[in-house]
Design an enzyme around this catalytic site. Structure first.
Site, mmCIF file in Angstrom:
data_model
loop_
_atom_site.group_PDB
_atom_site.id
_atom_site.type_symbol
_atom_site.label_atom_id
_atom_site.label_comp_id
_atom_site.label_asym_id
_atom_site.label_seq_id
_atom_site.Cartn_x
_atom_site.Cartn_y
_atom_site.Cartn_z
ATOM 1 N N LYS A 80 32.717 50.550 48.064
ATOM 2 C CA LYS A 80 32.335 49.445 47.181
ATOM 3 C C LYS A 80 30.976 48.866 47.525
ATOM 4 O O LYS A 80 30.329 48.265 46.683
ATOM 5 C CB LYS A 80 33.407 48.345 47.157
ATOM 6 C CG LYS A 80 33.713 47.721 48.507
ATOM 7 C CD LYS A 80 34.726 46.603 48.350
ATOM 8 C CE LYS A 80 35.943 46.780 49.216
ATOM 9 N NZ LYS A 80 35.678 46.825 50.661
ATOM 10 N N LYS A 105 32.728 58.999 51.520
ATOM 11 C CA LYS A 105 33.802 58.374 50.736
ATOM 12 C C LYS A 105 33.204 57.399 49.728
ATOM 13 O O LYS A 105 32.121 56.839 49.954
ATOM 14 C CB LYS A 105 34.830 57.712 51.649
ATOM 15 C CG LYS A 105 34.450 56.368 52.169
ATOM 16 C CD LYS A 105 35.669 55.660 52.733
ATOM 17 C CE LYS A 105 35.228 54.282 53.203
ATOM 18 N NZ LYS A 105 36.263 53.319 53.327
ATOM 19 N N LYS A 107 27.861 51.930 60.953
ATOM 20 C CA LYS A 107 27.289 50.768 60.259
ATOM 21 C C LYS A 107 26.052 50.209 60.966
ATOM 22 O O LYS A 107 25.278 49.481 60.370
ATOM 23 C CB LYS A 107 28.347 49.668 60.075
ATOM 24 C CG LYS A 107 29.404 50.044 59.040
ATOM 25 C CD LYS A 107 30.194 48.844 58.550
ATOM 26 C CE LYS A 107 31.129 49.247 57.403
ATOM 27 N NZ LYS A 107 31.910 48.149 56.861
HETATM 28 N N1 AQP Z 1 37.137 56.026 48.923
HETATM 29 C C1 AQP Z 1 38.315 55.611 49.317
HETATM 30 N N2 AQP Z 1 39.395 56.373 49.112
HETATM 31 C C2 AQP Z 1 40.618 55.947 49.500
HETATM 32 N N3 AQP Z 1 40.853 54.761 50.104
HETATM 33 C C3 AQP Z 1 39.799 53.968 50.314
HETATM 34 N N4 AQP Z 1 39.670 52.750 50.875
HETATM 35 C C4 AQP Z 1 38.374 52.373 50.844
HETATM 36 N N5 AQP Z 1 37.635 53.330 50.262
HETATM 37 C C5 AQP Z 1 38.493 54.338 49.931
HETATM 38 C C6 AQP Z 1 40.772 51.972 51.398
HETATM 39 O O1 AQP Z 1 40.702 50.686 50.800
HETATM 40 C C7 AQP Z 1 41.084 49.703 51.755
HETATM 41 C C8 AQP Z 1 40.002 48.649 51.792
HETATM 42 O O2 AQP Z 1 39.189 48.781 52.836
HETATM 43 P P1 AQP Z 1 38.115 47.709 53.262
HETATM 44 O O3 AQP Z 1 37.729 46.864 52.141
HETATM 45 O O4 AQP Z 1 38.612 47.003 54.460
HETATM 46 O O5 AQP Z 1 36.912 48.541 53.699
HETATM 47 P P2 AQP Z 1 36.498 49.999 53.597
HETATM 48 O O6 AQP Z 1 37.581 50.950 53.982
HETATM 49 O O7 AQP Z 1 35.230 50.113 54.356
HETATM 50 O O8 AQP Z 1 36.281 50.137 52.036
HETATM 51 P P3 AQP Z 1 34.946 50.348 51.266
HETATM 52 O O9 AQP Z 1 35.262 50.337 49.812
HETATM 53 O O10 AQP Z 1 34.236 51.559 51.785
HETATM 54 O O11 AQP Z 1 34.173 49.038 51.628
HETATM 55 P P4 AQP Z 1 32.756 48.810 52.266
HETATM 56 O O12 AQP Z 1 31.816 49.568 51.367
HETATM 57 O O13 AQP Z 1 32.557 47.341 52.215
HETATM 58 O O14 AQP Z 1 32.776 49.335 53.670
HETATM 59 C C9 AQP Z 1 41.355 50.422 53.061
HETATM 60 O O15 AQP Z 1 42.759 50.644 53.201
HETATM 61 C C10 AQP Z 1 40.629 51.728 52.884
HETATM 62 O O16 AQP Z 1 41.170 52.779 53.648
#
Ligand code: AQP
Length: 328
Positions: A195, A192, A111
């Protein structure tokens, strides 16, 4: 009952990846565990958030928890910032963390890569995450495999605290669901689905209009071979789409392969688009009902009260062990 703690950051529109990788498991776990499911707003601000967007996205995540079937009578649903004990224990955990171990976190490296200035919050955030988990003495932490390293740090901090101040914290176990735990981007299967992605076509948002979902799936990247076969190494794009299909229907990967044997990608994608749209439509209908009903803030209030009661007990004991003078 074992205790479970997890959360999702309100850092964008929740994706089908968040649903499959996280929320689907939350719903299952609530039946035989004592669950705490947060909207981790304090984590979201480790990356700059526009205030109005943060506010709306936080309410969206809470409403989507309910729409997905998390029952507030079973699980405590709350905003992380409504339980200030998290931030306080987060500070205490920061003081027993080492710069070197925080510098090794790959998520921090990813990041912060290429940025001129990086927020200190992003750097110390794993200590706050450790506090989130330890404050409930949680046994199981359902996370994606990308969070394994942070959980390892949490275990180290728990052991370090126990060693210095006497056995107190439960050393938590990760709970990483097996198949399809990771949903990849529609435009690049090596990343992956996230969001916070700036590329709208890379993700299926849970609140996307079904017409938009159909369009995104029809445009999703695939290979040139046109054989519907699950092979994540050599055919990552179609395998990812098959994984989405399997997780939104009652078909297994083998049944999907058999169904599309000898067919091109066109019919598969068309059916997948219909499948995802019909899977998401009832979820969206429940989401809109929740938003209209006005129940959200009552749910969040009682969730925070339950969480605070558990969290304050831990925090008091931690401070007592560390030598703080407690109010009398
Ligand atoms: N692509 C994915 N496939 C499966 N699981 C996923 N998770 C996130 N993306 C996927 C799971 O969702 C939960 C939320 O995680 P988070 O909001 O703490 O942050 P993250 O993992 O960084 O999710 P994002 O969507 O990628 O958010 P941003 O873009 O803000 O960094 C976790 O349990 C994660 O494993």
């Amino acid at each position: 009952m074992k205790r479970v703690l997890s959360g999702i950051q309100p850092s964008g529109q929740l994706t089908i990846g968040n649903y499959i990788g996280a929320m689907q498991n939350f719903v299952k776990l609530q039946h035989d565990h004592e669950c705490f499911f947060m909207i981790v707003d304090l984590h979201a601000i480790t990356v700059a958030q526009e205030p109005a967007a943060l506010h709306e996205q936080s309410e969206q995540v809470a409403a989507l928890y309910l729409a997905a079937g998390i029952d507030p009578n079973k699980a405590a649903i709350f905003m992380q910032s409504h339980v200030p004990q998290h931030a306080e224990l987060g500070w205490l955990m920061t003081t027993i963390s080492y710069m070197g171990e925080l510098e090794r976190m790959t998520q921090f490296k990813d990041k912060s890569e290429g940025k001129d200035s990086v927020g200190a919050g992003l750097f110390v955030y794993p200590a706050l995450m450790a506090a989130d988990i330890l404050i409930y003495n949680a046994d199981l932490i359902p996370v994606g495999d990308d969070q394994k390293q942070h959980l390892e740090l949490t275990r180290d901090l728990a052991n370090r605290f126990n060693h210095r101040f006497g056995d107190f914290f439960t050393v938590p176990q990760p709970y990483i669901p097996e198949v399809g735990a990771r949903i990849m981007s529609l435009d690049d299967a090596s990343k992956k689905m996230s969001k916070s992605s700036a590329v709208a076509g890379s993700l299926i948002a849970l609140l996307d209009d079904p017409a938009v979902i159909r369009k995104k799936i029809s445009r999703a990247k695939t290979d040139m071979e046109a054989v519907v076969k699950y092979d994540p190494i050599n055919k990552p794009e179609i395998s990812n789409l098959m994984s989405i299909y399997a997780h939104t229907s009652d078909l297994s990967i083998a049944e999907i392969e058999a169904k599309y044997d000898g067919q091109m990608y066109g019919p598969f994608k068309k059916d997948l688009a219909e499948q995802v749209a019909s899977f998401i439509e009832p979820l969206q209908a429940r989401y809109h009902e929740v938003r209209k009903s006005g129940e959200l803030h009552d749910v969040l209030k009682s969730g925070a009260e339950r969480a605070q009661a558990a969290a304050q007990q831990t925090l008091d004991e931690v401070k007592r062990r560390m030598g703080f003078v407690m109010p009398r």
